[in-house]
Design a protein around this motif. Structure first.
Motif, mmCIF file in Angstrom:
data_model
loop_
_atom_site.group_PDB
_atom_site.id
_atom_site.type_symbol
_atom_site.label_atom_id
_atom_site.label_comp_id
_atom_site.label_asym_id
_atom_site.label_seq_id
_atom_site.Cartn_x
_atom_site.Cartn_y
_atom_site.Cartn_z
ATOM 1 N N MET A 36 0.846 -1.152 0.000
ATOM 2 C CA MET A 36 0.000 0.000 0.000
ATOM 3 C C MET A 36 0.907 1.236 0.000
ATOM 4 O O MET A 36 1.880 1.275 0.728
ATOM 5 C CB MET A 36 -0.881 -0.046 1.245
ATOM 6 N N HIS A 37 0.565 2.210 -0.810
ATOM 7 C CA HIS A 37 1.385 3.415 -0.866
ATOM 8 C C HIS A 37 0.506 4.661 -0.917
ATOM 9 O O HIS A 37 -0.645 4.604 -1.343
ATOM 10 C CB HIS A 37 2.317 3.383 -2.074
ATOM 11 N N THR A 38 1.071 5.756 -0.467
ATOM 12 C CA THR A 38 0.409 7.054 -0.484
ATOM 13 C C THR A 38 1.459 8.128 -0.693
ATOM 14 O O THR A 38 2.559 8.038 -0.144
ATOM 15 C CB THR A 38 -0.331 7.326 0.852
ATOM 16 N N VAL A 39 1.112 9.139 -1.466
ATOM 17 C CA VAL A 39 1.961 10.306 -1.646
ATOM 18 C C VAL A 39 1.148 11.518 -1.208
ATOM 19 O O VAL A 39 0.046 11.742 -1.711
ATOM 20 C CB VAL A 39 2.399 10.472 -3.118
ATOM 21 N N LEU A 40 1.683 12.262 -0.248
ATOM 22 C CA LEU A 40 1.023 13.469 0.234
ATOM 23 C C LEU A 40 1.865 14.673 -0.153
ATOM 24 O O LEU A 40 2.893 14.950 0.477
ATOM 25 C CB LEU A 40 0.837 13.414 1.754
ATOM 26 N N GLY A 41 1.464 15.366 -1.192
ATOM 27 C CA GLY A 41 2.149 16.590 -1.579
ATOM 28 C C GLY A 41 1.785 17.709 -0.625
ATOM 29 O O GLY A 41 0.711 17.702 -0.026
ATOM 30 N N ARG A 42 2.687 18.637 -0.481
ATOM 31 C CA ARG A 42 2.473 19.771 0.439
ATOM 32 C C ARG A 42 2.126 19.267 1.842
ATOM 33 O O ARG A 42 1.229 19.776 2.509
ATOM 34 C CB ARG A 42 1.399 20.713 -0.075
#
Length: 73
Positions: free
Chosen positions: A1-7
């Motif tokens: 499972m992956h997530t990218v949180l910009g800012r």
């Protein structure tokens, strides 16, 4: 499972990339993916240095997983 949180943390100069792979099923990865960012942000907001906040967040997620009896890890 992956997530990218910009800012991440509402900062233009900070992104958070997370990758969690659960062993013996997805439950631990799902839990970590759901809770890690908020716990990490709490520590940063409390003034912890990023490296210390990262370490203590992993430790807290691990502690909570053990306490909950969630399989895997």
């Amino acid at each position: 499972m992956h997530t990218v949180l910009g800012r991440f943390g509402d900062r233009d100069d900070r992104d958070l990339f997370m990758l969690f792979d659960g062993h013996n099923g997805p439950e631990a990865a799902i839990y970590a993916n759901t809770h890690f960012a908020a716990l990490f942000q709490e520590r940063l907001d409390a003034g912890q240095a990023p490296a210390d906040a990262l370490r203590s967040t992993f430790e807290e997620v691990h502690r909570r997983l053990l306490a909950s009896g969630t399989p895997g890890g």
